[in-house]
Scaffold this motif. Sequence first.
Motif, short mmCIF file in Angstrom:
data_model
loop_
_atom_site.label_atom_id
_atom_site.label_comp_id
_atom_site.label_asym_id
_atom_site.label_seq_id
_atom_site.Cartn_x
_atom_site.Cartn_y
_atom_site.Cartn_z
N PHE A 17 0.82 -1.21 0.00
CA PHE A 17 0.00 0.00 0.00
C PHE A 17 0.85 1.26 0.00
O PHE A 17 1.93 1.29 0.58
N GLU A 18 0.30 2.33 -0.61
CA GLU A 18 0.88 3.65 -0.51
C GLU A 18 -0.25 4.67 -0.59
O GLU A 18 -1.37 4.34 -1.00
N ILE A 19 0.04 5.88 -0.19
CA ILE A 19 -0.91 6.98 -0.31
C ILE A 19 -0.55 7.72 -1.59
O ILE A 19 0.59 8.13 -1.77
N ASP A 20 -1.54 7.90 -2.48
CA ASP A 20 -1.27 8.52 -3.77
C ASP A 20 -1.39 10.04 -3.72
O ASP A 20 -1.60 10.63 -2.65
N ASP A 21 -1.26 10.68 -4.86
CA ASP A 21 -1.30 12.14 -4.97
C ASP A 21 -2.64 12.74 -4.56
O ASP A 21 -2.73 13.92 -4.25
N GLU A 22 -3.69 11.92 -4.59
CA GLU A 22 -5.03 12.39 -4.19
C GLU A 22 -5.27 12.21 -2.70
O GLU A 22 -6.36 12.49 -2.20
N GLY A 23 -4.27 11.68 -1.98
CA GLY A 23 -4.40 11.48 -0.55
C GLY A 23 -5.21 10.25 -0.18
O GLY A 23 -5.71 10.15 0.94
#
Length: 59
Positions: free
Chosen positions: A24-30
């Motif tokens: 998992f990661e947090i993308d540019d859209e949060g």
Amino acid sequence: MKVTIDRDTCIGCGVCASICPDVFEIDDEGKAKALVAETDLECAKEAAESCPTGSITVE
């Protein structure tokens, strides 16, 4: 195990990415994003169980 995220309910808290950064990661859209569609890492289940909004499904 198949990993899915309901981006409509995700609040982008980052718990999943901190528990299982290989999945998992947090993308540019949060919002949380799955880096892989399937995994055998147990931390993916732990991340799903720790998600405060229940947005992660691991089957």
